[in-house]
Design a protein around this motif. Structure first.
Motif, PDB file in Angstrom:
ATOM      1  N   SER A  64       0.835  -1.201   0.000  1.00 11.59           N
ATOM      2  CA  SER A  64       0.000   0.000   0.000  1.00 11.59           C
ATOM      3  C   SER A  64       0.872   1.254   0.000  1.00 11.59           C
ATOM      4  CB  SER A  64      -0.925  -0.001   1.224  1.00 11.59           C
ATOM      5  OG  SER A  64      -1.804  -1.103   1.205  1.00 11.59           O
ATOM      6  N   ALA A  65       1.941   1.227   0.780  1.00 10.21           N
ATOM      7  CA  ALA A  65       2.847   2.374   0.801  1.00 10.21           C
ATOM      8  C   ALA A  65       3.533   2.564  -0.549  1.00 10.21           C
ATOM      9  CB  ALA A  65       3.885   2.183   1.909  1.00 10.21           C
ATOM     10  N   LEU A  66       3.915   1.461  -1.197  1.00  7.45           N
ATOM     11  CA  LEU A  66       4.546   1.564  -2.516  1.00  7.45           C
ATOM     12  C   LEU A  66       3.568   2.124  -3.551  1.00  7.45           C
ATOM     13  CD1 LEU A  66       6.552  -1.796  -2.629  1.00  7.45           C
ATOM     14  CD2 LEU A  66       7.455   0.522  -2.325  1.00  7.45           C
ATOM     15  N   ALA A  67       2.304   1.687  -3.449  1.00  5.27           N
ATOM     16  CA  ALA A  67       1.304   2.223  -4.367  1.00  5.27           C
ATOM     17  C   ALA A  67       1.078   3.704  -4.112  1.00  5.27           C
ATOM     18  CB  ALA A  67      -0.005   1.456  -4.221  1.00  5.27           C
ATOM     19  N   ALA A  68       1.194   4.109  -2.839  1.00  2.00           N
ATOM     20  CA  ALA A  68       0.981   5.519  -2.506  1.00  2.00           C
ATOM     21  C   ALA A  68       2.088   6.405  -3.052  1.00  2.00           C
ATOM     22  CB  ALA A  68       0.890   5.687  -0.989  1.00  2.00           C
ATOM     23  N   THR A  69       3.300   5.865  -3.204  1.00  2.00           N
ATOM     24  CA  THR A  69       4.405   6.687  -3.702  1.00  2.00           C
ATOM     25  C   THR A  69       4.189   7.133  -5.138  1.00  2.00           C
ATOM     26  OG1 THR A  69       5.630   4.700  -4.386  1.00  2.00           O
ATOM     27  CG2 THR A  69       6.079   5.569  -2.181  1.00  2.00           C
ATOM     28  N   SER A  70       3.331   6.405  -5.866  1.00  2.00           N
ATOM     29  CA  SER A  70       3.067   6.809  -7.254  1.00  2.00           C
ATOM     30  C   SER A  70       2.342   8.142  -7.324  1.00  2.00           C
ATOM     31  CB  SER A  70       2.238   5.738  -7.957  1.00  2.00           C
ATOM     32  OG  SER A  70       0.945   5.629  -7.372  1.00  2.00           O
ATOM     33  N   ALA A  71       1.672   8.508  -6.229  1.00  2.00           N
ATOM     34  CA  ALA A  71       0.965   9.795  -6.218  1.00  2.00           C
ATOM     35  C   ALA A  71       1.937  10.966  -6.176  1.00  2.00           C
ATOM     36  CB  ALA A  71       0.026   9.864  -5.013  1.00  2.00           C
ATOM     37  N   PHE A  72       3.185  10.697  -5.775  1.00  2.00           N
ATOM     38  CA  PHE A  72       4.174  11.769  -5.682  1.00  2.00           C
ATOM     39  C   PHE A  72       5.245  11.637  -6.764  1.00  2.00           C
ATOM     40  CE2 PHE A  72       2.635  10.686  -1.418  1.00  2.00           C
ATOM     41  CZ  PHE A  72       2.123  11.900  -1.013  1.00  2.00           C
ATOM     42  N   SER A  73       4.935  10.863  -7.818  1.00  2.00           N
ATOM     43  CA  SER A  73       5.937  10.605  -8.857  1.00  2.00           C
ATOM     44  C   SER A  73       6.099  11.769  -9.827  1.00  2.00           C
ATOM     45  CB  SER A  73       5.563   9.340  -9.641  1.00  2.00           C
ATOM     46  OG  SER A  73       4.312   9.517 -10.292  1.00  2.00           O
ATOM     47  N   GLY A  74       5.175  12.704  -9.768  1.00  2.00           N
ATOM     48  CA  GLY A  74       5.237  13.834 -10.683  1.00  2.00           C
ATOM     49  C   GLY A  74       4.600  13.558 -12.021  1.00  2.00           C
ATOM     50  N   LEU A  75       4.125  12.303 -12.222  1.00  2.00           N
ATOM     51  CA  LEU A  75       3.451  11.966 -13.472  1.00  2.00           C
ATOM     52  C   LEU A  75       1.954  12.076 -13.267  1.00  2.00           C
ATOM     53  CD1 LEU A  75       5.705   8.933 -14.431  1.00  2.00           C
ATOM     54  CD2 LEU A  75       5.876  11.307 -15.224  1.00  2.00           C
ATOM     55  N   GLN A  76       1.188  11.320 -13.995  1.00  2.00           N
ATOM     56  CA  GLN A  76      -0.261  11.409 -13.884  1.00  2.00           C
ATOM     57  C   GLN A  76      -0.728  10.798 -12.567  1.00  2.00           C
ATOM     58  OE1 GLN A  76      -1.805   9.372 -17.303  1.00  2.00           O
ATOM     59  NE2 GLN A  76      -0.860  10.773 -18.749  1.00  2.00           N
ATOM     60  N   PRO A  77      -1.299  11.588 -11.668  1.00  2.00           N
ATOM     61  CA  PRO A  77      -1.668  11.066 -10.362  1.00  2.00           C
ATOM     62  C   PRO A  77      -2.850  10.117 -10.407  1.00  2.00           C
ATOM     63  CG  PRO A  77      -2.444  13.326 -10.598  1.00  2.00           C
ATOM     64  CD  PRO A  77      -1.614  13.025 -11.811  1.00  2.00           C
ATOM     65  N   HIS A  78      -3.564  10.082 -11.543  1.00  2.00           N
ATOM     66  CA  HIS A  78      -4.753   9.238 -11.619  1.00  2.00           C
ATOM     67  C   HIS A  78      -4.481   7.942 -12.380  1.00  2.00           C
ATOM     68  CE1 HIS A  78      -4.685  11.867 -15.194  1.00  2.00           C
ATOM     69  NE2 HIS A  78      -5.230  10.858 -15.837  1.00  2.00           N
ATOM     70  N   ARG A  79      -3.217   7.590 -12.575  1.00  2.00           N
ATOM     71  CA  ARG A  79      -2.887   6.382 -13.313  1.00  2.00           C
ATOM     72  C   ARG A  79      -3.477   5.158 -12.626  1.00  2.00           C
ATOM     73  NH1 ARG A  79       3.315   6.062 -13.487  1.00  2.00           N
ATOM     74  NH2 ARG A  79       2.921   6.656 -11.314  1.00  2.00           N
ATOM     75  N   PRO A  80      -4.126   4.267 -13.369  1.00  2.00           N
ATOM     76  CA  PRO A  80      -4.748   3.097 -12.745  1.00  2.00           C
ATOM     77  C   PRO A  80      -3.771   1.971 -12.452  1.00  2.00           C
ATOM     78  CG  PRO A  80      -5.183   3.071 -15.097  1.00  2.00           C
ATOM     79  CD  PRO A  80      -4.439   4.356 -14.818  1.00  2.00           C
ATOM     80  N   LEU A  81      -2.578   1.984 -13.064  1.00  2.00           N
ATOM     81  CA  LEU A  81      -1.667   0.852 -12.922  1.00  2.00           C
ATOM     82  C   LEU A  81      -1.279   0.566 -11.471  1.00  2.00           C
ATOM     83  CD1 LEU A  81      -0.077  -1.370 -14.302  1.00  2.00           C
ATOM     84  CD2 LEU A  81       1.800   0.269 -14.660  1.00  2.00           C
ATOM     85  N   PRO A  82      -0.871   1.568 -10.669  1.00  2.00           N
ATOM     86  CA  PRO A  82      -0.529   1.262  -9.275  1.00  2.00           C
ATOM     87  C   PRO A  82      -1.717   0.692  -8.488  1.00  2.00           C
ATOM     88  CG  PRO A  82       0.329   3.407  -9.897  1.00  2.00           C
ATOM     89  CD  PRO A  82      -0.602   2.982 -10.996  1.00  2.00           C
ATOM     90  N   LEU A  83      -2.912   1.186  -8.763  1.00  2.00           N
ATOM     91  CA  LEU A  83      -4.079   0.683  -8.057  1.00  2.00           C
ATOM     92  C   LEU A  83      -4.397  -0.750  -8.476  1.00  2.00           C
ATOM     93  CD1 LEU A  83      -6.401   3.822  -8.142  1.00  2.00           C
ATOM     94  CD2 LEU A  83      -4.797   3.095  -6.360  1.00  2.00           C
TER      95      LEU A  83
END
Length: 270
Positions: A64-83
């Motif tokens: 869950s923490a790793l998936a949350a880091t995608s929100a701070f990646s600077g790319l598209q915050p709504h990407r479905p791949l991490p979810l």
């Protein structure tokens, strides 16, 4: 096949298991009961299964923490791949928990097959005995409170906060499903006992495991993902939730009867 290998297999480990079984009996006011190989083996498997469950829940928090880091990646915050990856990971952890429960059930079945006789008055403890209303209410309240807290963050207009909220919700749903799976296992797997003492020990083990499951470790951990990103009102609500649920958990353990008392009461009505 069930007579010779047990005494000859890893004697030091078996001696340690017997000693720990004796300590467990003393802790639960059963010091006069002699620890048997049956009880020692069941407690040993139970300890390993509990450790494995802790690893599964820790893995849930980590993914869950790793998936949350995608929100701070600077790319598209709504990407479905991490979810999607998080959802697949939760499904895998649920499968692992299912296999773990099956392993414990098989060990108990093998142990039951070696018994020369069964308890004179076997029982199958129900939810009221194994969990009890106070612990059931606490488990439902803490799970629901954590989900409501995470869902409330979906109302924040910031897309990063919303993605983090979805991550937390998926993790909470996974933790709830794992807990429900374990409770179902505790309530449904057959009693393994050959006398009154081993029957009492079986009930104590179930009650002890059920109470352990109600501790909302994941529910306390996952909301931290949103700290510092969510608005101030949400951070205050999260702190209040953690403090109140922690106080309720301490009070619950202090005011409710011990596992041994619950088991003895269940035996006395039979």
């Amino acid at each position: 096949m069930t007579r010779e290998p047990l005494p000859d297999t890893d004697p030091p480990t078996r001696t340690t298991d017997l000693r720990m079984a004796g300590e467990w009996l003393t802790h639960h006011d059963l010091a006069d009961t002699h620890p048997t190989p049956l009880l020692a083996s069941r407690l040993a498997v139970r300890r390993r299964a509990r450790l494995a469950t802790y690893v599964i829940l820790a893995a849930l928090i980590i993914v869950s923490a790793l998936a949350a880091t995608s929100a701070f990646s600077g790319l598209q915050p709504h990407r479905p791949l991490p979810l999607l990856a998080l959802t697949a990971s939760v499904a895998g952890l649920l499968l692992a928990q299912s296999l773990l429960n099956r392993w414990v059930r098989r060990v108990d079945q093998r142990a039951g097959a070696t018994l020369s006789r069964r308890a004179a008055h076997p029982i199958q403890p129900g939810g009221r005995t194994v969990l009890g209303r106070p612990y059931a209410v606490f488990a439902v309240a803490t799970s629901a409170g954590a989900m409501v807290l995470a869902a409330s963050a979906l109302a924040v207009p910031d897309p990063t906060v919303r993605q983090l909220a979805v991550v937390v919700l998926i993790g909470l749903l996974g933790a709830t499903a794992i807990t429900a799976m374990q409770l179902r296992h505790l309530l449904r797997f057959p009693v393994v006992a050959e006398d009154k003492e081993s029957l009492t020990a079986d009930v104590i083990m179930r009650v002890e495991d059920a109470r352990e499951l109600t501790t909302p470790n994941v529910q306390w951990s996952l909301p931290v993902v949103l700290f510092g990103t969510a608005p101030g009102w949400w951070n205050a609500a999260a702190v209040a939730y953690i403090v109140l649920s922690l106080a309720a958990c301490v009070a619950l353990h202090a005011r409710t009867p011990s596992c041994a008392t619950v088991a003895q009461r269940a035996m006395s009505v039979r």
